[in-house]
Motif scaffolding. Structure first.
Motif, mmCIF file in Angstrom:
data_model
loop_
_atom_site.group_PDB
_atom_site.id
_atom_site.type_symbol
_atom_site.label_atom_id
_atom_site.label_comp_id
_atom_site.label_asym_id
_atom_site.label_seq_id
_atom_site.Cartn_x
_atom_site.Cartn_y
_atom_site.Cartn_z
ATOM 1 N N ASN A 286 1.043 -1.406 0.270
ATOM 2 C CA ASN A 286 0.124 -0.080 0.081
ATOM 3 C C ASN A 286 0.767 1.392 -0.401
ATOM 4 N N VAL A 287 1.891 1.425 0.700
ATOM 5 C CA VAL A 287 3.184 2.219 0.025
ATOM 6 C C VAL A 287 3.354 2.924 -0.376
ATOM 7 N N LEU A 288 3.568 1.711 -1.775
ATOM 8 C CA LEU A 288 4.431 1.603 -3.448
ATOM 9 C C LEU A 288 3.263 2.174 -3.820
ATOM 10 N N THR A 289 2.223 1.824 -3.925
ATOM 11 C CA THR A 289 0.132 2.398 -4.191
ATOM 12 C C THR A 289 0.219 3.750 -3.840
ATOM 13 N N ASN A 290 -0.031 4.295 -3.230
ATOM 14 C CA ASN A 290 -0.307 5.086 -2.916
ATOM 15 C C ASN A 290 0.647 6.340 -2.976
ATOM 16 N N PHE A 302 12.156 6.559 -9.428
ATOM 17 C CA PHE A 302 11.805 5.767 -8.131
ATOM 18 C C PHE A 302 10.763 5.062 -7.478
ATOM 19 N N PRO A 303 9.680 5.348 -7.431
ATOM 20 C CA PRO A 303 8.907 4.378 -6.947
ATOM 21 C C PRO A 303 8.114 3.602 -7.770
ATOM 22 N N SER A 304 8.566 3.397 -8.982
ATOM 23 C CA SER A 304 7.632 2.577 -10.606
ATOM 24 C C SER A 304 8.524 0.884 -9.776
ATOM 25 N N ALA A 305 10.132 1.920 -10.020
ATOM 26 C CA ALA A 305 11.180 0.478 -9.975
ATOM 27 C C ALA A 305 11.041 -0.016 -8.770
ATOM 28 N N ALA A 306 10.255 0.688 -7.698
ATOM 29 C CA ALA A 306 10.208 0.043 -6.503
ATOM 30 C C ALA A 306 8.987 -0.672 -6.354
ATOM 31 N N THR A 320 -2.771 -5.130 -9.976
ATOM 32 C CA THR A 320 -2.460 -4.781 -11.678
ATOM 33 C C THR A 320 -2.802 -3.563 -12.280
ATOM 34 N N ILE A 321 -3.394 -2.559 -11.541
ATOM 35 C CA ILE A 321 -3.568 -1.699 -12.050
ATOM 36 C C ILE A 321 -1.836 -0.538 -11.563
ATOM 37 N N THR A 322 -1.816 -0.339 -10.691
ATOM 38 C CA THR A 322 -0.762 0.003 -9.910
ATOM 39 C C THR A 322 0.600 -0.137 -11.108
ATOM 40 N N ILE A 323 0.896 -1.557 -10.755
ATOM 41 C CA ILE A 323 2.224 -2.362 -11.542
ATOM 42 C C ILE A 323 2.515 -1.833 -12.557
ATOM 43 N N GLU A 324 0.714 -1.785 -14.073
ATOM 44 C CA GLU A 324 0.585 -1.316 -14.721
ATOM 45 C C GLU A 324 1.361 0.209 -15.063
ATOM 46 N N ASN A 325 0.928 0.694 -14.417
ATOM 47 C CA ASN A 325 1.336 2.251 -14.274
ATOM 48 C C ASN A 325 2.658 2.856 -13.409
ATOM 49 N N ALA A 326 3.833 1.326 -13.006
ATOM 50 C CA ALA A 326 4.433 1.703 -13.102
ATOM 51 C C ALA A 326 5.346 1.186 -14.201
ATOM 52 N N GLY A 327 4.923 0.407 -14.594
ATOM 53 C CA GLY A 327 5.634 -0.319 -15.956
ATOM 54 C C GLY A 327 5.308 0.589 -16.796
ATOM 55 N N ARG A 328 4.594 1.590 -16.823
ATOM 56 C CA ARG A 328 4.822 2.503 -18.183
ATOM 57 C C ARG A 328 5.227 4.290 -17.592
ATOM 58 N N LEU A 329 5.570 4.091 -16.240
ATOM 59 C CA LEU A 329 6.062 5.141 -16.048
ATOM 60 C C LEU A 329 7.433 5.533 -16.239
ATOM 61 N N GLU A 899 18.287 -1.705 -10.130
ATOM 62 C CA GLU A 899 18.428 -2.399 -11.398
ATOM 63 C C GLU A 899 17.239 -1.874 -12.523
ATOM 64 N N LEU A 900 16.093 -1.745 -12.198
ATOM 65 C CA LEU A 900 15.541 -1.731 -12.797
ATOM 66 C C LEU A 900 15.653 -0.069 -13.871
ATOM 67 N N MET A 901 16.336 0.634 -12.216
ATOM 68 C CA MET A 901 16.618 2.581 -12.274
ATOM 69 C C MET A 901 16.664 2.081 -13.270
ATOM 70 N N VAL A 902 17.874 1.761 -13.511
ATOM 71 C CA VAL A 902 19.321 2.322 -14.435
ATOM 72 C C VAL A 902 18.981 1.107 -15.781
ATOM 73 N N LYS A 903 18.146 0.321 -16.021
ATOM 74 C CA LYS A 903 18.366 -0.341 -17.054
ATOM 75 C C LYS A 903 17.363 0.319 -17.854
ATOM 76 N N ALA A 904 16.102 1.081 -16.810
ATOM 77 C CA ALA A 904 15.475 2.613 -17.583
ATOM 78 C C ALA A 904 15.620 3.411 -18.376
ATOM 79 N N THR A 905 16.684 3.150 -17.203
ATOM 80 C CA THR A 905 17.530 4.926 -17.914
ATOM 81 C C THR A 905 18.209 4.783 -18.849
ATOM 82 N N GLU A 906 18.875 3.118 -19.370
ATOM 83 C CA GLU A 906 19.876 3.421 -20.334
ATOM 84 C C GLU A 906 18.438 2.927 -21.849
ATOM 85 N N GLU A 907 17.329 2.623 -21.532
ATOM 86 C CA GLU A 907 17.028 2.535 -22.463
ATOM 87 C C GLU A 907 16.196 3.837 -22.661
ATOM 88 N N VAL A 908 15.576 4.491 -22.353
ATOM 89 C CA VAL A 908 15.549 5.652 -22.488
ATOM 90 C C VAL A 908 16.494 6.401 -23.002
#
Length: 912
Positions: A286-290, A302-306, A320-329, A899-908
């Motif tokens: 719930n911390v991550l969702t909010n 940061f929160p998306s990778a978390a 699922t909605i939170t996960i999808e939003n994180a994957g996009r954001l 790792e996800l933060m670094v990977k996302a930054t590299e892909e951007v």
């Protein structure tokens, strides 16, 4: 103006003044009294009520009381209340209290006024308990009555009863939705007065203020959040605030940035806390969702990778909605995170936890952390054929590198010179690098000196041993490749890349895909011909092109160190390895640090398993040793008893043999003493002389015949005993040696006390050297026969014819006695010290074995204590696996987030 207001203010008399405003109230009321009294049916209660009020305002309390006591009708109870007021003003508090309490009314206003008067009375007389009862009841029943809550708040604050004050403020915030009460509550929170309340207590008031004013809502939330942080109810607060944000809609993201920051701090705190994973499961999703819900998308990395890392580790715990939003954001957010700082903090958190839990992180890991954090230096990993690589590194460092080294060297520019061997267990300063070959496995040697080339081009060199036939992952080049900014493989100009080397390089490339691999062909000056150099270089590029299409090759001439050659090398490094620490290169360094953290965590997991296995093995080994030690101790006990029995028995046998012979010899000596009696002896005193001579004969026999033989026998006995005890010592040492081999150290030193034998030798020499016996009363006894002989001797010795008779009688007496009692007495005296010696033999033999037994008992106790200690640790580990697994799980989760933060930054960056 209502009647009730007039009554509460004692201004009912003003109803009589409406047409007589300029007249004195006393005169107007006197006229009204007179007029009412003229009526056939009159009621003076209203006039009297008003007159009493006027008297009261003019402090004529007795007159007021007189008037009010005569009021009847609908205002009788108000009059009675006013009477109590007058008594109170007169100082008659007890009477006033009785009057107040006697009033029973349905009027809420009157009830409130009575309660307020009682409250004032109780506070004036410091009756705090009754004051609490009155004001609490009034607040509960009539909170809207003017000034009631203000009076209550002031009273609570004066009493420093901030719990009641907070409760009042919360109730009033919810009831009135007043911003004034919000300000009061916020002040209480800021001052810490709300710390004793469970977080859920503020749920309704926060919901209320969210609806009234979201600015105030955020202020209250922030204040409460900061209050509960690092306090025991922290998790409860997080659950409460999570429930709120799960059930409200948020608007503009920037509007909630302060709360988003608090969520980020909370998430970071929880991930670094001592809470178990089970506890975190209840709050983190719930911390991550909010957190993601209220965060601006540009700041959502940061929160998306978390969210995504948590979902990978614990699927189905976030919607699922939170996960999808994180994957996009995660791909829409900008990278405003200092990766190196975060990774460094994670790294040192892991090291600190490991050290506190007996999983010591070696010095090598700690060294690599600091090494990788040097973001302004390009770290080159250099390997290849030993001679070529050593020559290459030597040419740029001007340091002689051993050609066939099996140790990894790291050359770093520094104004202060130092060489140190860095191993997991310790860091050892070194004078030169020549002793590096004695370095333990997995150690490296750090060489710091003023290196001109490295300083100028911001480089460091890590040179590993050449490839061997051992498994690739065991080789230093394989381990260090993901940590380096690039790998240089150095070949001699006269060599070619072997198939084994190519395969190992391909494995390294697969293992560390982000580490560029390039080649140096060294010693090109040996070919001299420029055309040949170019041909060899092109041929080599062609041969590696299929496997290393991005690789470049540098032809290098180390023997002619010149600015041109160094310039070519510097250009080669800059073109293929160098990065700008202020650009994407720092992200690559952060990624390398993540790989290192991953290796460290893997090592800690292995150490955790190794620790448990080691404890099990240690317990089993020590239990086996305990059985052996106890068996050994019993063996020494048996050996002690055996030697005590045989040695004491041998000594006793020698003594008994001599005793037996003396029992035969002494009576014969004494009987033979009859020859000392002559016919011309003075029979009046002969018994005295005979007694003396008989003692002397026995003592002479003991001294000249018995003791020499006894001494020889005892010396032989000591020699035999010495051999037996030496054999015992050898036996003990053989067993101790076998146990020491198992300990792999000189654990047991079991030296018996041979000083015992020296004491025996001294005592035997003393005892068998000379015997001194007290004279025995052989013929001086008081038995009848001796008395008769001695009497006859004295009586008839002067008569010649009686001499022969006495002579015959003495000889017959001496020769006819058995002397057993005399012999026993003499033997008791003779053997007295020998008997004492014998009694102490068992104690002496016990002393001989005492030290080995003490050492064995101490070792047994130590072994048992070690078993108990390890069993306690193992039991704790098995009973509380989460104490180890949970922190490691959270470290791995944080690692995955970065790792996800670094990977996302590299892909951007790649897509851009």
């Amino acid at each position: 103006m209502t009647v009730e207001y007039q009554l509460t203010k004692k201004k009912y008399y003003e109803t009589f003044m409406q047409e007589n405003e300029n007249q004195p109230p006393v005169k107007v009321l006197g006229q009204a009294y007179y007029e009412e009294q003229q009526k056939e049916w009159y009621d003076l209660s209203l006039v009297r009520l008003a007159q009493g009020e006027v008297y009261f305002h003019n402090q004529d309390f007795e007159s007021a009381i007189f008037k009010w006591e005569n009021v009847n009708g609908e205002f009788k109870l108000w009059a009675k209340k006013n009477t109590a007021d007058a008594h109170y003003e007169l100082g008659l508090s007890t009477l006033a209290e009785e009057l107040y309490l006697s009033i029973e009314t349905d009027s809420k206003v009157l009830k409130a006024e009575i309660a307020l008067k009682l409250f004032s009375l109780y506070t004036d007389h410091n009756n705090i308990e009754r004051a609490y009862e009155v004001i609490n009841e009034l607040v509960a029943s009539q909170p809207d009555y003017p000034n009631v809550t203000a009076i209550a708040r002031r009273f609570y604050e004066e009493q420093e009863d901030f719990n009641s004050a907070v409760e009042l403020a919360v109730d009033e915030c919810i009831r009135t939705e007043s911003l004034n009460w919000f300000a009061v509550l916020k002040t209480y929170v800021d001052k810490g007065y709300t710390a004793n309340f469970i977080p859920n207590y503020f749920y309704q008031v926060m919901i209320a203020f969210y609806k009234v004013d979201q600015v105030y809502f955020k202020q209250l939330v922030s204040a409460l959040w900061k209050q509960y942080k690092s306090q025991p109810p922290y998790l409860a607060w997080i659950k409460t605030i999570n429930d709120i944000f799960l059930n409200i809609e948020v608007g503009l993201y920037d509007y909630w940035q302060e709360i988003s920051t608090l969520y980020q701090e909370t998430y970071t705190d929880l991930m670094e806390s001592d809470h178990s994973v089970k506890e975190l499961h209840e709050v983190i999703p719930n911390v991550l969702t909010n957190w993601l819900k209220i965060t601006n998308k540009s700041r959502a990395l940061f929160p998306s990778a978390a969210v995504l890392s948590w979902n990978e580790k614990f699927p189905s715990t976030i919607d699922t909605i939170t996960i999808e939003n994180a994957g996009r954001l995660i791909f829409e957010a900008r990278n405003d995170i200092d990766g190196l700082e975060y990774h460094y903090k994670l790294c040192h958190g892991i090291i600190k936890w490991a050290n506190e839990n007996g999983l010591e992180v070696g010095h090598t890991f700690k060294w690599w952390v600091d090494f990788l954090l040097d973001a302004h230096t390009t770290h080159l990993l250099i390997t290849g054929t030993n001679a070529a690589a050593s020559s290459f590194v030597g040419s740029i460092t001007e340091e002689k590198v051993p050609q066939n080294h099996e140790t990894t060297f790291v050359f770093i520019h520094d104004e202060e010179e130092s060489i140190q061997q860095i191993a997991d267990q310790e860091i050892i300063p070194m004078e030169t690098i020549d002793g590096a070959e004695q370095s333990p496995h997995q150690a490296l040697v750090e060489v710091k000196k003023p290196f001109a080339f490295l300083d100028k081009h911001n480089c460091s060199c890590i040179i590993t041993p050449s490839f061997t036939e051992q498994e690739t992952r065991e080789q230093d080049a394989f381990k260090y490749a993901p940590l380096a900014d690039g790998l240089l493989f150095v070949l001699d100009a006269k060599e070619s890349l072997l198939d084994e080397e190519r395969e190992l390089l391909l494995e390294i490339k697969e293992h560390a895909p982000n580490t560029p691999v390039h080649f140096v062909i060294n010693n090109m000056d040996s070919l001299y011909n420029q055309a040949t150099i170019e041909r060899i270089t092109k041929e080599f590029e062609a041969s590696i092109g299929a496997d290393f299409p991005q690789a470049h090759v540098l032809a290098y001439t180390p023997h002619y160190v010149s600015s041109q050659h160094h310039g070519d090398l510097a250009q080669f490094i800059k073109a293929n390895f160098y990065y700008d620490p202020n650009d994407v290169g720092v992200e690559e360094r952060a990624r390398r640090l993540l790989f290192f953290i991953q290796s460290m965590l893997k090592s800690l997991v292995e150490k955790r398993n190794q620790t448990e296995n080691h404890l099990i093995e240690s317990i089993k080994w020590n239990e086996d040793m305990l059985v052996r030690l106890n068996g050994f101790l019993h063996r020494v006990d048996d050996l002690e008893q055996e030697k005590a029995s045989s040695i004491v028995s041998a000594y006793h046998g020698i003594k008994e043999d001599i005793s037996k012979k003396l029992k035969n010899k002494i009576p014969r000596l004494l009987k033979k003493s009859s020859e000392l009696v002559k016919e011309d002896s003075d029979f009046s005193t002969v018994h005295i002389e005979l007694n003396k001579q008989m003692n002397m004969r026995v003592e002479e026999h003991l001294q000249q015949d018995v003791l020499p033989k006894f001494r020889i026998s005892l010396k032989d006995w000591i020699a035999t005993s010495n051999e037996e005890l030496i054999a015992s010592q050898v036996d003990i040492e053989e067993v101790a040696e076998s146990l020491n081999k198992m300990y792999n150290e000189q654990k047991l030193t079991l030296a018996c006390d041979f000083k015992v034998l020296d004491d025996w030798r001294r005592d035997v020499n003393r005892m068998a050297n000379r015997v001194q016996l007290d004279e025995e009363n052989i013929l001086l006894r008081v038995n009848p026969t001796q008395l008769l002989l001695k009497g006859a001797g004295k009586l008839f010795s002067s008569i010649l014819q009686n001499q022969t008779l006495l002579y015959n009688q003495y000889k017959k007496y001496i020769e006819s006695q058995d002397y057993q009692d005399i012999t026993e007495s003499m033997l008791a005296k003779f053997f007295m010290q020998f008997n004492l010696f014998e009694k102490n033999l068992e104690v002496d033999i016990e002393l001989f074995f005492e030290k080995p037994k003490e050492v064995l008992k101490e070792t047994i106790e130590e072994t048992q204590a070690h078993i108990n200690e390890n069993q306690d640790v193992l039991s704790h580990m098995k009973a509380n696996p989460e104490a180890y697994h949970d922190p490691l799980t959270l470290f791995q989760l944080r690692l995955r987030q970065y790792e996800l933060m670094v990977k996302a930054t590299e892909e951007v960056h790649y897509n851009v």
